[in-house]
Motif scaffolding. Structure first.
Motif, mmCIF file in Angstrom:
data_model
loop_
_atom_site.group_PDB
_atom_site.id
_atom_site.type_symbol
_atom_site.label_atom_id
_atom_site.label_comp_id
_atom_site.label_asym_id
_atom_site.label_seq_id
_atom_site.Cartn_x
_atom_site.Cartn_y
_atom_site.Cartn_z
ATOM 1 N N VAL A 150 0.869 -1.179 0.000
ATOM 2 C CA VAL A 150 0.000 0.000 0.000
ATOM 3 C C VAL A 150 0.905 1.227 0.000
ATOM 4 N N TYR A 151 0.322 2.359 -0.338
ATOM 5 C CA TYR A 151 1.140 3.545 -0.557
ATOM 6 C C TYR A 151 0.656 4.724 0.269
ATOM 7 N N THR A 152 0.057 4.443 1.426
ATOM 8 C CA THR A 152 -0.340 5.502 2.338
ATOM 9 C C THR A 152 0.745 5.687 3.384
ATOM 10 N N ASN A 153 0.619 6.755 4.166
ATOM 11 C CA ASN A 153 1.569 6.988 5.247
ATOM 12 C C ASN A 153 1.240 6.167 6.479
ATOM 13 N N ARG A 154 0.114 5.444 6.431
ATOM 14 C CA ARG A 154 -0.284 4.651 7.588
ATOM 15 C C ARG A 154 0.155 3.200 7.480
#
Length: 556
Positions: free
Chosen positions: A287-291
């Protein structure tokens, strides 16, 4: 020690960890209360549960928040559904490698061939290709889970290729919940309640009206510049029970943390096999979120430094977070009644970082970073454009200059463009900085010519298109349409007209905005309020959908 509903817990000030400064912790809490009316927090260790509450349930009264106070937990609901699914897998009732059609043979994905295979694992890992869905949460809905599946999900288009790309969507978990109903013969709400009760989560439920009446729930709040206004009451939406609808508190949710840290056991009693817990915490897709860096089955995973297992819920004026560090055998649950959640990382990490690393066989190995641009992107072919799949009128374009690769984002409704250089970090893979925001970048599957089918930039997937803004005859879409939006309890009217440039313009309240034709979909436009699909019969438009679920009827 305190006791509530047969759960023993300590006040958080009794937490015995290295260099824990109670005064500094209380200062962090007070700073956070400038951004939320109230919050509740629990720390789960091998020694027990340590919990506290602070602030108010609502800005309209002085009722305090306690550890037992209920909050709307939004997408944290998905973790409970994933656990239920895996429990049924252990029982032999479900097989995550089986096709959805095995369990729901009369259901069809809207734009897939009948022999295309989407599995239960695709649903669990958000790799089915479905976009996210949002109903009109504040408007009354009597749509059952079964009706939601057959009447609404059957109309949702797959927007990214199945199996390979993470595209977060509540639709995946709603369908999983219905499959649970099919194989057990029980309503999903009853089935999940039985499972949650069995692991000691008796106060977690869907009964909003009781929570509102008894004032056991912290109300959601809209926030702006540190001022808060009460959100409307959330209405019952059974179709979204498996993905977003639960009410819970930090004491009940601590049981979930204990279940994961205990490898399926709580207080020595086994509820799930350790292998099942390991599978859920194993990275399945980037995934490419900051979370997070990866997603497992119902769980986000950060695989750098200390591996972290987490999930969050954000929406309807509430915020929920579950954070676990298996390597330190500790977890934190935080619930708040506002979406201004920036300081939660400071609170959670202040606590988690004080626990020492211990030996733990549950530690998973994360994905390695993507190859460097000089090695990988030279062999990639890119489409002329990539169109946002979230319904926004934004296109992405890849280009190469002497000093490297660049990404350009173009707002097709305003003409505004922004560019960022593609940077490769050996630890985190590709990212770019656009409008001062750092966004991770990933690439979808390639065909035999090396053409990349999709881009992922931050939280948004983009699909390949050959051109933008095809010419359409917009006259047939003109008129007034009435319905409900996600964040409103008032019926709203949207007026559509055509400007001199023959572009479709929407007027909503005092706001006017342009709709942009989506190149690969008929009668469908991208807009600032989401993907707008006009509905027609015998050539006559009678209504529209916004982002697949929000239904409007034409009145003039």
């Amino acid at each position: 020690m305190k006791n509530w509903c047969n759960k023993e817990y300590f006040d958080i000030t009794q937490l015995d960890i290295l260099n824990f400064d109670v005064d500094k912790f209380n200062e962090l809490i007070q700073r956070h209360l400038r951004f939320v009316p109230g919050l509740s927090l629990a720390v789960v260790t091998e020694a027990g549960v340590y919990a506290t509450g602070a602030g108010r349930k609502s800005v309209v009264d002085s009722s305090e928040v306690f550890p037992e106070t209920l909050f709307y937990i939004s997408s944290l609901t998905k973790v409970m559904t994933a656990l239920l699914v895996m429990k049924l897998v252990e029982s032999g009732v479900l097989d995550i490698n089986e096709s959805v059609y095995t369990y729901v043979p009369d259901f069809r994905f809207r734009n897939l061939n009948p022999d295309d295979r989407i599995t239960l694992e695709d649903l669990l890992t958000h790799t089915s290709g479905w976009p996210d869905l949002v109903p009109a949460y504040y408007a009354t809905s009597n749509v059952s889970l079964k009706e939601h599946v057959y009447e609404e999900l059957s109309q949702v288009r797959i927007v990214t290729p199945p199996h390979g790309i993470f595209n977060y969507s509540s639709a995946n978990y709603n369908l999983l919940g219905f499959i649970c109903e099919i194989v057990t013969g029980l309503p999903f709400s009853q089935l999940l309640k039985q499972f949650l009760d069995s692991i000691g989560m008796s106060q977690t439920h869907y009964n909003y009206q009781e929570a509102y009446t008894l004032k056991t729930m912290a109300m959601g709040h809209n926030a702006e510049l540190r001022s808060f206004s009460l959100s409307p009451h959330i209405q019952d939406h059974p179709g979204f029970y498996p993905s977003t609808q639960l009410l819970s508190n930090v004491l009940d949710l601590s049981q979930i943390v204990r279940l994961f840290l205990g490898e399926g056991q709580i207080n020595g009693q086994s509820y799930l096999n350790p292998v099942t817990i390991q599978k859920m915490m194993t990275p399945k897709v980037r995934v490419y979120t900051n979370r997070g860096d990866c997603y497992g089955m119902g769980l986000c995973l950060k695989t750098r430094r200390d591996p972290i297992v987490l999930h969050e819920g954000i929406g309807l004026g509430s915020f929920s977070r579950m954070y676990l560090i298996p390597q330190r055998k500790v977890g934190v649950v935080l619930l708040a009644n506002s979406q201004l959640y920036g300081l939660t990382s400071k609170i959670t990490h202040y606590l988690l970082d004080k626990f020492p690393i211990v030996s733990n066989p549950m530690i998973y190995r994360g994905f390695s970073p993507l190859d460097s641009p000089s090695e990988s992107l030279e062999h990639h072919q890119f489409a002329p454009y990539y169109f946002a799949t979230n319904g926004q009128p934004v296109a992405a374009q890849m280009s190469k200059s002497d000093d490297g690769w660049y990404i350009t984002l173009r707002d097709l409704s305003t003409g505004e463009t922004n560019e960022g250089k593609l940077i490769n970090n050996e630890h985190n893979g590709f990212y770019t900085v656009i409008n001062a925001l750092q966004r991770k970048v990933g690439f979808g599957t390639r065909d035999h010519n090396g053409l990349v089918s999709s881009l992922v930039i931050g939280t948004i997937a983009y699909t390949q298109v050959d051109g933008l803004c095809p010419k359409v005859l917009s006259e047939g879409y003109k008129g007034s349409y009435v319905g409900f939006l996600e964040d409103s309890c008032q019926e709203m009217t949207i007026h559509f007209s055509v400007n001199p440039q023959e572009e479709l313009i929407a007027a909503l309240s005092k706001d006017n905005f342009k709709l942009v034709p989506i190149p690969y979909l008929k009668h469908t436009f991208a807009s600032k309020i989401g993907r707008v699909e006009f509905l027609a019969q015998d050539g006559v438009v009678y209504g529209l959908r916004i982002s697949d679920v929000l239904r409007f009827e034409k009145i003039a």
